[in-house]
Design a protein around this motif. Structure first.
Motif, PDB file in Angstrom:
ATOM      1  N   GLN A 187      67.217  61.706  26.462  1.00 40.53           N
ATOM      2  CA  GLN A 187      66.451  62.535  25.545  1.00 40.53           C
ATOM      3  C   GLN A 187      66.820  64.009  25.787  1.00 40.53           C
ATOM      4  OE1 GLN A 187      64.594  61.423  23.162  1.00 40.53           O
ATOM      5  NE2 GLN A 187      63.925  63.390  22.385  1.00 40.53           N
ATOM      6  N   VAL A 188      67.078  64.715  24.712  1.00 41.83           N
ATOM      7  CA  VAL A 188      67.458  66.118  24.815  1.00 41.83           C
ATOM      8  C   VAL A 188      66.234  66.998  24.610  1.00 41.83           C
ATOM      9  CG1 VAL A 188      68.810  67.954  23.745  1.00 41.83           C
ATOM     10  CG2 VAL A 188      69.812  65.676  24.034  1.00 41.83           C
ATOM     11  N   GLN A 189      66.088  67.984  25.465  1.00 42.00           N
ATOM     12  CA  GLN A 189      65.038  68.972  25.302  1.00 42.00           C
ATOM     13  C   GLN A 189      65.686  70.297  24.884  1.00 42.00           C
ATOM     14  OE1 GLN A 189      65.072  67.259  28.569  1.00 42.00           O
ATOM     15  NE2 GLN A 189      64.010  65.683  27.405  1.00 42.00           N
ATOM     16  N   LEU A 190      65.052  70.947  23.921  1.00 46.16           N
ATOM     17  CA  LEU A 190      65.569  72.216  23.421  1.00 46.16           C
ATOM     18  C   LEU A 190      64.646  73.341  23.862  1.00 46.16           C
ATOM     19  CD1 LEU A 190      66.406  70.921  19.870  1.00 46.16           C
ATOM     20  CD2 LEU A 190      68.075  71.606  21.589  1.00 46.16           C
ATOM     21  N   ALA A 191      65.230  74.395  24.385  1.00 53.63           N
ATOM     22  CA  ALA A 191      64.444  75.542  24.847  1.00 53.63           C
ATOM     23  C   ALA A 191      64.996  76.802  24.211  1.00 53.63           C
ATOM     24  CB  ALA A 191      64.500  75.633  26.368  1.00 53.63           C
ATOM     25  N   GLU A 192      64.274  77.310  23.232  1.00 50.28           N
ATOM     26  CA  GLU A 192      64.667  78.549  22.577  1.00 50.28           C
ATOM     27  C   GLU A 192      63.952  79.719  23.246  1.00 50.28           C
ATOM     28  OE1 GLU A 192      64.424  75.252  19.423  1.00 50.28           O
ATOM     29  OE2 GLU A 192      63.085  76.041  20.973  1.00 50.28           O
ATOM     30  N   ALA A 193      64.633  80.852  23.289  1.00 48.02           N
ATOM     31  CA  ALA A 193      64.054  82.043  23.913  1.00 48.02           C
ATOM     32  C   ALA A 193      64.632  83.293  23.270  1.00 48.02           C
ATOM     33  CB  ALA A 193      64.331  82.044  25.419  1.00 48.02           C
ATOM     34  N   GLY A 194      63.984  84.409  23.510  1.00 48.28           N
ATOM     35  CA  GLY A 194      64.514  85.695  23.074  1.00 48.28           C
ATOM     36  C   GLY A 194      63.791  86.346  21.914  1.00 48.28           C
ATOM     37  N   GLY A 195      62.816  85.656  21.359  1.00 48.47           N
ATOM     38  CA  GLY A 195      62.083  86.228  20.243  1.00 48.47           C
ATOM     39  C   GLY A 195      61.174  87.366  20.690  1.00 48.47           C
ATOM     40  N   GLY A 196      60.552  88.005  19.706  1.00 46.37           N
ATOM     41  CA  GLY A 196      59.642  89.096  20.016  1.00 46.37           C
ATOM     42  C   GLY A 196      59.305  89.892  18.783  1.00 46.37           C
ATOM     43  N   LEU A 197      58.661  91.024  19.021  1.00 48.20           N
ATOM     44  CA  LEU A 197      58.290  91.945  17.950  1.00 48.20           C
ATOM     45  C   LEU A 197      59.324  93.071  17.907  1.00 48.20           C
ATOM     46  CD1 LEU A 197      56.318  93.114  15.843  1.00 48.20           C
ATOM     47  CD2 LEU A 197      55.079  94.168  17.757  1.00 48.20           C
ATOM     48  N   VAL A 198      59.874  93.318  16.746  1.00 49.47           N
ATOM     49  CA  VAL A 198      60.894  94.343  16.601  1.00 49.47           C
ATOM     50  C   VAL A 198      60.664  95.085  15.291  1.00 49.47           C
ATOM     51  CG1 VAL A 198      62.531  92.755  15.514  1.00 49.47           C
ATOM     52  CG2 VAL A 198      63.388  94.775  16.720  1.00 49.47           C
ATOM     53  N   GLN A 199      61.031  96.350  15.273  1.00 49.42           N
ATOM     54  CA  GLN A 199      60.892  97.139  14.052  1.00 49.42           C
ATOM     55  C   GLN A 199      62.015  96.813  13.075  1.00 49.42           C
ATOM     56  OE1 GLN A 199      60.714 101.278  15.162  1.00 49.42           O
ATOM     57  NE2 GLN A 199      58.535 101.142  15.668  1.00 49.42           N
ATOM     58  N   PRO A 200      61.783  97.015  11.800  1.00 48.94           N
ATOM     59  CA  PRO A 200      62.868  96.826  10.814  1.00 48.94           C
ATOM     60  C   PRO A 200      64.095  97.635  11.214  1.00 48.94           C
ATOM     61  CG  PRO A 200      60.779  97.109   9.686  1.00 48.94           C
ATOM     62  CD  PRO A 200      60.509  97.381  11.145  1.00 48.94           C
ATOM     63  N   GLY A 201      65.242  96.993  11.080  1.00 43.13           N
ATOM     64  CA  GLY A 201      66.490  97.619  11.491  1.00 43.13           C
ATOM     65  C   GLY A 201      66.885  97.326  12.920  1.00 43.13           C
ATOM     66  N   GLY A 202      65.983  96.742  13.666  1.00 45.54           N
ATOM     67  CA  GLY A 202      66.247  96.452  15.069  1.00 45.54           C
ATOM     68  C   GLY A 202      67.062  95.183  15.266  1.00 45.54           C
ATOM     69  N   SER A 203      67.269  94.835  16.533  1.00 50.11           N
ATOM     70  CA  SER A 203      68.097  93.677  16.895  1.00 50.11           C
ATOM     71  C   SER A 203      67.392  92.814  17.935  1.00 50.11           C
ATOM     72  CB  SER A 203      69.433  94.144  17.467  1.00 50.11           C
ATOM     73  OG  SER A 203      70.177  94.887  16.526  1.00 50.11           O
ATOM     74  N   LEU A 204      67.736  91.555  17.908  1.00 54.07           N
ATOM     75  CA  LEU A 204      67.304  90.595  18.926  1.00 54.07           C
ATOM     76  C   LEU A 204      68.430  89.604  19.144  1.00 54.07           C
ATOM     77  CD1 LEU A 204      63.642  89.652  17.874  1.00 54.07           C
ATOM     78  CD2 LEU A 204      64.303  90.891  19.939  1.00 54.07           C
ATOM     79  N   ARG A 205      68.474  89.034  20.346  1.00 51.32           N
ATOM     80  CA  ARG A 205      69.404  87.941  20.601  1.00 51.32           C
ATOM     81  C   ARG A 205      68.613  86.734  21.082  1.00 51.32           C
ATOM     82  NH1 ARG A 205      74.485  87.075  24.742  1.00 51.32           N
ATOM     83  NH2 ARG A 205      72.807  86.983  26.299  1.00 51.32           N
ATOM     84  N   LEU A 206      68.718  85.669  20.342  1.00 50.33           N
ATOM     85  CA  LEU A 206      68.050  84.423  20.700  1.00 50.33           C
ATOM     86  C   LEU A 206      69.016  83.541  21.474  1.00 50.33           C
ATOM     87  CD1 LEU A 206      66.309  83.566  17.303  1.00 50.33           C
ATOM     88  CD2 LEU A 206      65.553  85.126  19.121  1.00 50.33           C
ATOM     89  N   SER A 207      68.452  82.724  22.343  1.00 45.81           N
ATOM     90  CA  SER A 207      69.267  81.772  23.085  1.00 45.81           C
ATOM     91  C   SER A 207      68.651  80.389  23.003  1.00 45.81           C
ATOM     92  CB  SER A 207      69.412  82.198  24.553  1.00 45.81           C
ATOM     93  OG  SER A 207      68.160  82.180  25.199  1.00 45.81           O
ATOM     94  N   CYS A 208      69.511  79.400  23.143  1.00 50.84           N
ATOM     95  CA  CYS A 208      69.088  77.995  23.078  1.00 50.84           C
ATOM     96  C   CYS A 208      69.890  77.215  24.093  1.00 50.84           C
ATOM     97  CB  CYS A 208      69.329  77.443  21.683  1.00 50.84           C
ATOM     98  SG  CYS A 208      69.142  75.656  21.557  1.00 50.84           S
TER      99      CYS A 208
END
Length: 118
Positions: free
Chosen positions: A1-22
């Protein structure tokens, strides 16, 4: 069985950047592709980006030129770099493996919340 773990989200202002990981864990095999999806409140889950085994990428029209999907095979991790974020990008973001047919391979993880707001 595979478990998925996403991370990296958050609150950001318009025009900003985020990097998500899985980082899938468990009984891993090499799927046809890995993909990022998102689900906004009151809307269906939609495909945002996918990356095939051969390195081919595809993006939803709404994120083309702003989002980049990539992977680090050594870390068994898939990333989603999100730039020039807009309020309409607000959603819970999920990753999953895909078969050639497009079928999602594994049970969904918890996802990671991305909120774009000033």
């Amino acid at each position: 069985q595979v478990q998925l773990a996403e991370a990296g989200g958050g609150l950001v202002q318009p025009g900003g950047s985020l990097r998500l990981s899985c980082a899938p864990s468990g009984s891993i095999f090499n799927p046809h592709s890995m993909a990022w999806y998102r689900q906004a409140p009151g809307k269906e889950r939609e495909l945002v980006a996918r990356l095939s085994r051969s390195g081919i990428t595809n993006y939803a029209d709404s994120v083309k030129g702003r989002f980049t999907i990539s992977r680090d095979n050594a870390k068994n991790t898939v990333y989603l770099q999100m730039n020039s974020l807009k309020p309409e990008d607000t959603a819970i973001y999920y990753c999953n493996g895909r078969a050639f047919s497009g079928t999602v391979l594994w049970s969904w993880g918890q996802g990671t919340q991305v909120t774009v707001s000033s």
